[in-house]
Design an enzyme around this catalytic site. Sequence first.
Site, PDB file in Angstrom:
ATOM      1  N   LYS A  68       1.090  -1.471   0.027  1.00 32.93           N
ATOM      2  CA  LYS A  68      -0.559   0.027   0.332  1.00 32.93           C
ATOM      3  C   LYS A  68       0.705   1.391  -0.141  1.00 32.93           C
ATOM      4  O   LYS A  68       0.400   2.457  -0.614  1.00 32.93           O
ATOM      5  CB  LYS A  68      -0.940  -0.314   0.750  1.00 32.93           C
ATOM      6  CG  LYS A  68      -2.096  -1.426   0.892  1.00 32.93           C
ATOM      7  CD  LYS A  68      -3.406  -0.975   2.283  1.00 32.93           C
ATOM      8  CE  LYS A  68      -3.890  -2.181   2.326  1.00 32.93           C
ATOM      9  NZ  LYS A  68      -5.151  -2.154   2.880  1.00 32.93           N
ATOM     10  N   ASP A 105     -10.177   2.490   1.350  1.00 33.97           N
ATOM     11  CA  ASP A 105     -10.693   1.868   2.916  1.00 33.97           C
ATOM     12  C   ASP A 105     -11.598   2.315   4.292  1.00 33.97           C
ATOM     13  O   ASP A 105     -12.228   1.959   5.233  1.00 33.97           O
ATOM     14  CB  ASP A 105      -9.613   1.494   3.327  1.00 33.97           C
ATOM     15  CG  ASP A 105      -8.580  -0.200   3.262  1.00 33.97           C
ATOM     16  OD1 ASP A 105      -9.612  -1.070   2.250  1.00 33.97           O
ATOM     17  OD2 ASP A 105      -8.194  -0.457   2.779  1.00 33.97           O
TER      18      ASP A 105
END
Length: 275
Positions: A68, A105
């Site tokens: 990420k 997210d």
Amino acid sequence: MAAAHRAAVLGSPIAHSLSPVLHRAAYAELGLDDWSYERFEVDEAALPGFFGALGEGWAGLSLTMPLKRAVIPLLDEVSDTAAAVEAVNTVVLHEDGRRTGDNTDIPGMIAALRERGVEKVEAAAVLGAGATASSALAALARICAGPVTAYVRSEARAEEMRGWGERLGVDVRTAAWDDAARAFDAPLVIATTPAGTTNALATAVPDRVGTLFDVLYDPWPTALAATWSEHGGKVVGGLDLLVHQAVLQVEQMTGVPRAPLAAMRAAGERALAAR
């Protein structure tokens, strides 16, 4: 014949990922017969080479740990949401060659809470201090009016969480993990720790509780989530987060404005039940 549009999830380890199940369910529901979604075992060292080998037809990538942050230098543009927590979980590969990154997210957390009727809280508690905890703080920056107490195991972790709070505009206070049961007095508790970490806390759940957001989904329910439900509290689970963030990924990658939440959740539930 190769599919006209390709997408995939990358990470290491990746075999456990439910993303292919969720995205393929969306494609089936939307009638996107020329779309495929795969999974690839890719670590940080292999990521630049994977990007360099991408050919025509690629539309998007989902990223899990440990990629990420590592992906950011490979992108042309990163959304403000992703930049705020230095984490990209969604890459859209545009027809003109641009590669843009986002973090679904954070809005996924907010959407999962909203689905359970939680839109604003006066205070909150976070259990843990890892990457998911920083995303939780970014979500709380949008829905929490008051302080957030983070329960952590070390002063180094406490410093990290206070630093994220300053960066995100959240009033973060830290406390020792030994006092984690005090978190249950908050109207919203977000548990971001690995499987088994909060099991011992289940016996400390009080008679009256607010909302628990436990980001785990396998095994489910966790001991804490089960006890919380028994005491009449609202519980939001990791599958809720996974589905809501995947809905946003499907929308960005395909350009279809409404991904089928119910079909994706049902597919995820079936896959978990079969494990």
